[in-house]
Design an enzyme around this catalytic site. Sequence first.
Site, PDB file in Angstrom:
ATOM      1  CB  SER A 114      -0.984  -0.126   1.301  1.00  0.00           C
ATOM      2  OG  SER A 114      -1.516   1.185   1.619  1.00  0.00           O
TER       3      SER A 114
ATOM      4  CE  LYS B 229      -4.067  -2.656   3.253  1.00  0.00           C
ATOM      5  NZ  LYS B 229      -5.280  -3.568   3.299  1.00  0.00           N
TER       6      LYS B 229
END
Length: 418
Positions: free
Chosen positions: A266, A272
């Site tokens: 991300s 992420k």
Amino acid sequence: MWGGRFSEGPSALLRALNDSFAFDRELFAEDVEGSIAWVTELGAAGVLSADEANALVAALRRVTLTDSDAEDVHSFVEDALRKDLGALAGKLHTGRSRNDQVATDLKLWLKRACDDAIALTKALARMLAQRALDEAATPMPGYTHLKQAEPVTFGHWCLAYVAMLQRDLSRLNDAQARGDECPLGSAALAGTPLPIDRARLAHTLGFARATANSLDAVSDRDFAAEYLFAASLLLTHLSRFAEDLIFLTSDEAGYAELPDAMATGSSRMPQKKNPDVLELTRGHAARALGELTGFLALLKGLPLAYNKDLQLDKEPLFRTRATLAVLLPALTALIGGLQLDRDKLRAAAASPLLLATDAADELAAQGVPFREAHERVSRAGAHSTRSVDDVLAKKNVYGGTAPARVRDAARAALEALA
Ligand code: ARG
């Protein structure tokens, strides 16, 4: 190409709508191949002299694909031939129509698209079968309604997708075999007036046989619809596969981790690791389904024989082949590199909840009617006395999840897919 009865050329407005070279240039190789076979037959039939046929074949071999403002790929090839040979190029189209020509091009192209899809699907199925063999005894929780149900093995999960892919392979093979007919010689709609040996022409082009009815041959697109259906169902399976993997690799489940090379990050959230490949798989399945329904809608109102609506048959096919060409190898790499958390999978599969069915089975084996056993276990929370491995080993039926069965099934699949 068709200007004889017209007093002025096509308007730019018409050309913007009517021209198809921007996309049907994808059929260039097949178009040249079809034309080489056609002039060879014209030579054999004595319609062209041997010198004319040889000159045309040689010139066709020299044509290379370039940008052009030709109307379509067929006129592009003929234009190139005219620049090379002059007036002789005009003999290429003797006894032929773009209607049987484009149907032939598309069928040649689709046979190759099926070959590609079959090879790529086999590679994915082989990878899954190999992982099934390696993980034949790795317990995992099995689900129904996305609620933990009974233990299965990870190998068994892999083989469920192998079974789907094997049906997809069978469908692609069927579609390819049914479409293996050569329309060339059907001309515009009624059949060519020339003494062409259509069976020989079909075989020269690698087809199994010639089409049986000229009206049908120039307007039939069943082979393309079947390809789109086979691809849509394949993509539907891949979408389910993606959905399972998104769950298994989620932060909540955490049973497996995607290989880094097959995950995305991300731009905002540093922690992420996202399953974009799997989400795009789901998205492409949605789009392929739209391509299929759009294609069938294109066909359903057509009177015999050829209608220009059919020019719009190509892009869905081109897009679908291109999608499979990137998606299948990506999923093969992804499943090949998927890291399992075997301890976590085993611990979840060994939870007393998942062994409740076995506890009821145990009571039933002692003579308690299963309905009563079910009730007792669900009330008292009676536990199975067996380990998860024992429970798995008991599912020793053909098609069951017992590790020995999974190993046999994985080996059989690898052999079938070799
Ligand atoms: N570009 C056309 C197509 O893809 C070729 C066939 C044209 N035939 C015709 N009768 N205008 O369908």
